[in-house]
Motif scaffolding. Structure first.
Motif, PDB file in Angstrom:
ATOM      1  N   UNK A 293      13.039  29.456 -56.648  1.00  0.00           N
ATOM      2  CA  UNK A 293      14.467  29.272 -57.560  1.00  0.00           C
ATOM      3  C   UNK A 293      15.134  29.227 -56.472  1.00  0.00           C
ATOM      4  N   UNK A 294      16.488  29.238 -56.627  1.00  0.00           N
ATOM      5  CA  UNK A 294      18.254  28.880 -55.936  1.00  0.00           C
ATOM      6  C   UNK A 294      17.901  29.780 -54.793  1.00  0.00           C
ATOM      7  N   UNK A 295      17.118  30.695 -55.403  1.00  0.00           N
ATOM      8  CA  UNK A 295      17.244  31.649 -53.932  1.00  0.00           C
ATOM      9  C   UNK A 295      15.830  31.833 -53.071  1.00  0.00           C
ATOM     10  N   UNK A 296      15.255  31.571 -53.461  1.00  0.00           N
ATOM     11  CA  UNK A 296      13.594  31.689 -52.785  1.00  0.00           C
ATOM     12  C   UNK A 296      12.727  31.719 -53.805  1.00  0.00           C
TER      13      UNK A 296
END
Length: 158
Positions: free
Chosen positions: A67-70
């Motif tokens: 995801x964009x957050x890891x």
């Protein structure tokens, strides 16, 4: 470019299959109408836990997801029957956090032969299929949805 949302009817496929085979007479089909963000960067149909629980979907497995957050681990649930613009598909469902809107990814879109029209910000039947529901089984890989969307936008500019 704006955001594209689409109405998705999501039904518990176990309920549908039991009804179709006659073993689920009188059984209610659990279903939800969901307004989902179309995200051609996502792969799957993604729903909140509360919706998954209302539908009674069975847990299938966990998977690591970028995801964009890891990277995070997410639950993947057994297929649901989804209907978009009158077209049906069996889609696995990934659980997403409540802060993320429900998502329709590129796998359901491609299997339903639907594309995003960037001019109108609407999901439409693939113009390359002449409005008919067509699955591409050629050895040549079709253009990814983003490239098809760009091609659709360019056709009207000539």
């Amino acid at each position: 470019m704006g955001r594209t949302f689409v109405e998705v009817l999501v039904e518990n496929y176990d309920d549908v299959a039991l009804r179709e085979t006659g073993r689920g007479r009188g059984r209610r089909i659990r279903k939800e109408q969901v307004k989902a963000l179309v995200d051609t960067g996502s792969a799957m149909l993604c729903l909140h836990r509360a919706t998954i629980e209302k539908l009674g979907l069975r847990f299938g497995r966990s998977a690591m997801v970028r995801t964009g957050n890891g990277d995070v681990e997410r639950g993947i649930y057994r297929p649901a029957q989804i209907t978009i613009l009158g077209r049906q598909y069996l889609a696995e469902v990934m659980e997403i956090p409540d802060k993320v809107p429900p998502l329709v990814g590129y796998i359901p879109l491609e299997n339903l032969d639907l594309v995003v029209d960037p001019k109108s910000n609407q999901v439409i039947p693939n113009p390359e299929s002449g409005g008919k529901y067509t699955l591409d089984l050629l050895l040549l890989r079709p253009a990814p949805p983003r490239q098809r969307a760009a091609a659709i936008a360019g056709k009207g500019d000539k």
